[in-house]
Motif scaffolding. Structure first.
Motif, PDB file in Angstrom:
ATOM      1  N   VAL A 206       3.734  -3.766  -4.411  1.00  0.00           N
ATOM      2  CA  VAL A 206       2.128  -3.612  -4.572  1.00  0.00           C
ATOM      3  C   VAL A 206       1.547  -3.116  -3.073  1.00  0.00           C
ATOM      4  CG1 VAL A 206       1.938  -4.224  -6.904  1.00  0.00           C
ATOM      5  CG2 VAL A 206       0.736  -5.402  -4.597  1.00  0.00           C
ATOM      6  N   PHE A 207       0.228  -2.932  -2.687  1.00  0.00           N
ATOM      7  CA  PHE A 207       0.361  -2.272  -1.181  1.00  0.00           C
ATOM      8  C   PHE A 207      -1.384  -1.917  -1.657  1.00  0.00           C
ATOM      9  CE2 PHE A 207       2.390   1.767  -3.070  1.00  0.00           C
ATOM     10  CZ  PHE A 207       1.050   3.194  -2.344  1.00  0.00           C
ATOM     11  N   SER A 208      -1.945  -1.606  -0.899  1.00  0.00           N
ATOM     12  CA  SER A 208      -3.660  -1.402  -1.114  1.00  0.00           C
ATOM     13  C   SER A 208      -4.422  -1.290   0.490  1.00  0.00           C
ATOM     14  CB  SER A 208      -4.711  -3.251  -1.334  1.00  0.00           C
ATOM     15  OG  SER A 208      -5.683  -2.475  -1.260  1.00  0.00           O
ATOM     16  N   SER A 220       0.368  -5.305   1.516  1.00  0.00           N
ATOM     17  CA  SER A 220       1.130  -4.861   1.009  1.00  0.00           C
ATOM     18  C   SER A 220       2.053  -5.492   0.633  1.00  0.00           C
ATOM     19  CB  SER A 220       2.480  -3.873   1.419  1.00  0.00           C
ATOM     20  OG  SER A 220       2.719  -4.959   2.677  1.00  0.00           O
ATOM     21  N   ALA A 221       2.443  -6.152  -0.659  1.00  0.00           N
ATOM     22  CA  ALA A 221       3.739  -6.886  -1.327  1.00  0.00           C
ATOM     23  C   ALA A 221       4.981  -6.618  -1.284  1.00  0.00           C
ATOM     24  CB  ALA A 221       3.424  -8.323  -2.065  1.00  0.00           C
ATOM     25  N   ASN A 222       6.117  -6.998  -1.515  1.00  0.00           N
ATOM     26  CA  ASN A 222       7.986  -6.295  -1.652  1.00  0.00           C
ATOM     27  C   ASN A 222       7.952  -7.432  -2.639  1.00  0.00           C
ATOM     28  OD1 ASN A 222      10.079  -5.999  -0.935  1.00  0.00           O
ATOM     29  ND2 ASN A 222       9.556  -4.158  -1.973  1.00  0.00           N
ATOM     30  N   LEU A 255       5.643 -10.333   2.639  1.00  0.00           N
ATOM     31  CA  LEU A 255       4.202  -9.904   3.190  1.00  0.00           C
ATOM     32  C   LEU A 255       3.467  -9.223   3.801  1.00  0.00           C
ATOM     33  CD1 LEU A 255       2.792 -13.195   0.985  1.00  0.00           C
ATOM     34  CD2 LEU A 255       2.606 -11.010  -0.554  1.00  0.00           C
ATOM     35  N   ASN A 256       3.132  -8.544   3.432  1.00  0.00           N
ATOM     36  CA  ASN A 256       2.174  -8.314   5.106  1.00  0.00           C
ATOM     37  C   ASN A 256       0.574  -8.300   5.050  1.00  0.00           C
ATOM     38  OD1 ASN A 256       1.750  -4.797   5.969  1.00  0.00           O
ATOM     39  ND2 ASN A 256       2.597  -6.433   7.506  1.00  0.00           N
ATOM     40  N   ALA A 257      -0.255  -8.026   5.979  1.00  0.00           N
ATOM     41  CA  ALA A 257      -1.394  -7.667   5.693  1.00  0.00           C
ATOM     42  C   ALA A 257      -1.886  -7.070   7.877  1.00  0.00           C
ATOM     43  CB  ALA A 257      -1.833  -9.215   6.070  1.00  0.00           C
TER      44      ALA A 257
END
Length: 618
Positions: A206-208, A220-222, A255-257
């Motif tokens: 998911v991503f935003s 985002s998360a994968n 996870l990414n921010a």
């Protein structure tokens, strides 16, 4: 060192698509939608430092409403076999949402033959080995993504890919050994097969993206999970034969921010956090007397990478842009193999910096950049299990391998979009170069943990539209490389120069005949390293594309038009090996493509290319 496949970005972002879906999307886009193509060679703090490849960033005005897509059938001829594949990409878009899906099938049917000659000067003995690899893979899958745009500044999305496969591989090695007047012949055979189509792999995320005032926030998360089961039948000349069942499970989570503050002068300041966790478990169980090959082998691998980065892009006047960044990473690895644990832990800083000077009116660009990156280690290089390819030859991993690093410095100059000069220097540390040694009873292939190298390349390029239907691109360069490693406690060093030259011709007669054609070739001189080419190396290709109005195209490619007769060599004071590929090296591919659906265009809301590039480089 540092070479690899470039990543593709769309309008400054990595698309959430599989490789097949990405190419399906690109093939559905009219060429007029592509406004520019940017090549970003330097990797910086915002990009995971473990990926040392460059970026091809496509600036595309592709805000289309309606349904559209591309269907592709392709057949490849390689290694005297035909491999079919099929892809369907379909997209439905409205003002606020977009949905696409891409089912695909890929068949790999490959035959590889290689002849090796081993020489042992100290004993006067020799050996000739013929290796045949017969591969049959079938891959089935489907990928889909969904995006919803609440406003022009707020959007969310999700993607998922599900795939499965079947595998059937047969490796056969036969040969003769010569010791004085004694000749010994042998034949070894390993047949590996998967239990049909089952146990699908999953990759989902998911991503935003949120934008408020001059602030950008991306989250985002994968998650990924896959399993592979392979059954192998060993028929080795000094063994009664046995069956080995391999089971491999691979799970990953990321996870990414990323937060970016945009300045009024066109610059930006960004900071971000990434975490990645990987878990892999492999079990090999033998049925029957495996002897020296091992009966039950188990390996578990944990990898955890946490990183923080900060980056700054700041223009000076109209023509100069400065970029700085730093990335900190903590790397933790644990390998458990048959009751023994191997651990590795590192904390590293990866700085990056670049300065560019451009005068658009004169089409001049000068860029200078520096970056530091680490490279990922494939888990097979860490697995200490002995993988036997014949009764006297095996490959083993090294669980003590440290991370390898590349320090890169590059200078580039382009004028009039025609002439270019580039100079690239890299220093590689701790690279895991593959080696081969003969320990008396067996031939062992492994990985050296202390391979160090210096690499310098200078290149001149030329690109010009010489007529309405012909564009010529040519480049030539020289490279200097120096390195050393310790193989089986013996120091090995090398130093060499080599030269390459490539020419590509682009013919475009699509206005009248709807035909495009590319003809290219490259030649490189012999060179020596831990393994070397003993002769001149050549590569060449021809591609012809026929466009049928707005409904589709046919494309054919022929590769390796010029036969490459060079041999691979590896040697030390007591051992030499020469290898060369047998059979026809030429390859062919034929692709049929059909455009699907109808759409209408609306103006894209994309940032300027300079802003996107500044976010990519750092």
């Amino acid at each position: 060192s540092g070479k690899g496949k470039a990543e593709i970005y769309i309008n400054g972002k990595k698309p959430k698509l599989t490789e097949d879906a990405l190419w399906g999307y690109l093939e559905s886009i009219p060429s007029s939608y592509v406004k520019s193509v940017q090549i970003v060679t330097e990797r910086g703090s915002a990009v995971n430092s473990r990926n040392g490849h460059g970026i091809v960033n496509l600036i595309i005005d592709d805000e289309r409403i309606g349904s559209y897509g591309f269907a592709r059938l392709r057949s490849d001829y390689l290694g005297e076999r035909i491999s079919p594949s099929a892809t369907l990409y379909y997209n439905y878009a409205q003002k606020k949402y977009q949905l696409n899906f891409c089912p695909y099938f890929k068949g790999i049917n490959h035959l590889f033959n290689e002849l090796s000659e081993y020489r042992y000067p100290e004993t006067g003995s020799s050996m000739i080995s013929r290796y045949k690899e017969d591969d049959r893979y079938n891959i089935l899958g489907i990928s889909s993504s969904f995006g919803y745009q609440f406003t022009n500044t707020k959007s969310i999305g999700a993607y998922v890919t599900i795939g499965t496969y079947s595998k059937d591989v047969c490796n056969t090695t036969d040969g003769e050994s010569f010791v004085g007047d004694i000749i010994t012949e042998w034949t070894d055979r390993v047949q590996s097969k998967s239990p049909g189509y089952r146990l699908p792999s999953i990759n989902a995320g998911v991503f935003s993206d949120l934008e408020f005032s001059r602030n950008l926030l991306s989250l985002s998360a994968n998650f990924s999970n896959s399993r592979m089961d392979i059954g192998s039948v060993y028929s080795l000349h000094d063994s009664p034969g046995f069956i080995q069942n391999d089971s491999e499970r691979n799970t990953g989570f990321a996870l990414n921010a990323d937060y970016t503050l945009l300045f009024q002068n066109g610059g930006n300041l960004s900071a971000g956090f990434e975490t990645f966790t990987a878990f892999l478990k492999e079990n090999a169980q033998s049925l029957g007397d495996a002897g020296i090959y091992g009966n039950n082998l188990n390996m578990t691998l944990w990898e955890i990478i946490n990183s923080l980065y900060v980056k700054l892009s700041h223009p000076i006047g109209k023509y100069i842009n400065l970029q700085f960044g730093i990335r900190g990473e903590h790397y933790d690895r644990k390998v458990d193999f048959d009751g023994k644990r191997y651990t590795h832990n590192e904390i590293n800083l990866f700085p990056s910096a670049s300065i560019s000077f451009s005068i658009p009116n004169l089409s001049q660009y000068i860029g200078l950049s520096y970056s530091t990156s680490s490279t990922p280690i494939y888990y097979m290089k860490l697995n200490p299990e002995k993988k036997w390819t014949s009764s006297n030859t095996y490959k083993t991993g090294n669980p003590y391998l440290p991370l390898s690093y590349i320090h890169s410095l590059s200078l580039s100059y382009n004028i009039l979009d025609t002439y270019s000069f580039s100079c690239y220097y890299s220093k590689g540390i701790n690279f895991s170069e593959e080696y081969t040694i003969n320990n008396g009873d067996y031939i062992e292939s492994g990985y050296a943990a202390d391979f160090k190298s210096d690499f310098l390349r200078m290149c001149l390029g030329f690109s010009k539209q010489v007529s309405s239907f012909l564009m010529v691109k040519a480049d030539t360069g020289i490279s200097y490389s120096k390195g050393k490693a310790t193989l089986s406690e013996n120091p090995v060093e090398y130093e060499y120069w080599d030269w390459t030259m490539g020419v590509r011709l682009f013919f475009d007669i699509s206005r009248r005949y709807k035909i495009k054609m590319q003809l290219g070739g490259e030649v490189s001189s012999p060179h020596s390293s831990l393994s070397k080419k003993t002769g001149w190396h050549t590569s060449s290709y021809l591609t012809i594309q026929k466009i049928f109005g707005n409904w589709g195209e046919i494309r054919g490619t022929v590769g390796n038009l010029l036969y490459d007769k060079s041999n691979n060599w590896f040697g030390s004071e007591s051992f030499e090996r020469y290898t060369r590929q047998l059979g026809n090296p030429m390859n062919f591919s034929l692709t049929f493509g059909v455009y699907l659906g109808k759409m209408k265009s609306r103006q894209a809301e994309t940032r300027s290319s300079s802003s996107i590039t500044s976010r990519l480089i750092l």
